[in-house]
Design a protein around this motif. Sequence first.
Motif, PDB file in Angstrom:
ATOM      1  N   ASP A  76     -48.926 -23.821-113.684  1.00  0.00           N
ATOM      2  CA  ASP A  76     -49.326 -24.382-112.395  1.00  0.00           C
ATOM      3  C   ASP A  76     -49.370 -23.270-111.353  1.00  0.00           C
ATOM      4  O   ASP A  76     -48.551 -22.361-111.355  1.00  0.00           O
ATOM      5  CB  ASP A  76     -48.375 -25.500-111.961  1.00  0.00           C
TER       6      ASP A  76
ATOM      7  N   ALA B 212     -61.675 -28.046-107.573  1.00  0.00           N
ATOM      8  CA  ALA B 212     -61.405 -26.769-108.215  1.00  0.00           C
ATOM      9  C   ALA B 212     -62.579 -26.386-109.107  1.00  0.00           C
ATOM     10  O   ALA B 212     -63.148 -27.236-109.791  1.00  0.00           O
ATOM     11  CB  ALA B 212     -60.133 -26.854-109.041  1.00  0.00           C
TER      12      ALA B 212
ATOM     13  N   LEU C 280     -59.203 -26.524-116.297  1.00  0.00           N
ATOM     14  CA  LEU C 280     -58.581 -26.903-115.027  1.00  0.00           C
ATOM     15  C   LEU C 280     -58.012 -28.302-115.212  1.00  0.00           C
ATOM     16  O   LEU C 280     -58.759 -29.265-115.347  1.00  0.00           O
ATOM     17  CB  LEU C 280     -59.603 -26.862-113.892  1.00  0.00           C
TER      18      LEU C 280
ATOM     19  N   THR D 230     -54.581 -31.047-114.232  1.00  0.00           N
ATOM     20  CA  THR D 230     -54.164 -31.899-113.124  1.00  0.00           C
ATOM     21  C   THR D 230     -54.047 -31.117-111.827  1.00  0.00           C
ATOM     22  O   THR D 230     -53.567 -29.984-111.802  1.00  0.00           O
ATOM     23  CB  THR D 230     -52.804 -32.551-113.449  1.00  0.00           C
ATOM     24  N   LYS D 231     -54.490 -31.742-110.750  1.00  0.00           N
ATOM     25  CA  LYS D 231     -54.405 -31.161-109.409  1.00  0.00           C
ATOM     26  C   LYS D 231     -53.643 -32.149-108.529  1.00  0.00           C
ATOM     27  O   LYS D 231     -53.921 -33.344-108.561  1.00  0.00           O
ATOM     28  CB  LYS D 231     -55.820 -30.918-108.889  1.00  0.00           C
ATOM     29  N   THR D 232     -52.654 -31.655-107.771  1.00  0.00           N
ATOM     30  CA  THR D 232     -51.923 -32.514-106.834  1.00  0.00           C
ATOM     31  C   THR D 232     -51.941 -31.877-105.452  1.00  0.00           C
ATOM     32  O   THR D 232     -52.026 -30.652-105.315  1.00  0.00           O
ATOM     33  CB  THR D 232     -50.463 -32.736-107.279  1.00  0.00           C
TER      34      THR D 232
ATOM     35  N   VAL E  10     -52.064 -27.212-102.457  1.00  0.00           N
ATOM     36  CA  VAL E  10     -52.743 -27.794-103.609  1.00  0.00           C
ATOM     37  C   VAL E  10     -52.179 -27.119-104.853  1.00  0.00           C
ATOM     38  O   VAL E  10     -52.210 -25.883-104.963  1.00  0.00           O
ATOM     39  CB  VAL E  10     -54.269 -27.585-103.548  1.00  0.00           C
ATOM     40  N   LYS E  11     -51.626 -27.896-105.779  1.00  0.00           N
ATOM     41  CA  LYS E  11     -51.115 -27.377-107.046  1.00  0.00           C
ATOM     42  C   LYS E  11     -52.146 -27.671-108.129  1.00  0.00           C
ATOM     43  O   LYS E  11     -52.529 -28.821-108.328  1.00  0.00           O
ATOM     44  CB  LYS E  11     -49.789 -28.024-107.415  1.00  0.00           C
ATOM     45  N   GLN E  12     -52.590 -26.596-108.809  1.00  0.00           N
ATOM     46  CA  GLN E  12     -53.594 -26.727-109.861  1.00  0.00           C
ATOM     47  C   GLN E  12     -53.028 -26.206-111.173  1.00  0.00           C
ATOM     48  O   GLN E  12     -52.551 -25.071-111.241  1.00  0.00           O
ATOM     49  CB  GLN E  12     -54.861 -25.929-109.494  1.00  0.00           C
TER      50      GLN E  12
ATOM     51  N   ILE F 227     -60.423 -23.040-105.005  1.00  0.00           N
ATOM     52  CA  ILE F 227     -59.997 -24.356-104.540  1.00  0.00           C
ATOM     53  C   ILE F 227     -60.637 -24.573-103.174  1.00  0.00           C
ATOM     54  O   ILE F 227     -60.444 -23.772-102.249  1.00  0.00           O
ATOM     55  CB  ILE F 227     -58.461 -24.461-104.404  1.00  0.00           C
TER      56      ILE F 227
END
Length: 92
Positions: free
Chosen positions: A15, A35, A44, A46-48, A54-56, A71
């Motif tokens: 991540d 992304a 790519l 999960t993105k939160t 933004v965590k990718q 991003i």
Amino acid sequence: MSITSKTKQTSENLDYDFEFTNALLSGDNVSTATATATPAGLTLGTKTISGQTVKQWISGGTDGVTYKVTITATSVAGRIRELELELLVSNT
């Protein structure tokens, strides 16, 4: 646009935090984000979104290839900003 450089191995699923703190005004948070990665080959995941971060999750890639992960974030106030990561995939 801000560019950061990192390295990962092909088998790793990691991540990465994209911090928009310096790109947005105080109190303005990220509402949506997309992304992209070039060239093709990275996965790519999960993105939160949490506040201005933004965590990718990123996995895969080809040994020896440097990818550009972008991003694009839209803030609650309507600002659109981009951050980029140069990601070298290296198994050595």
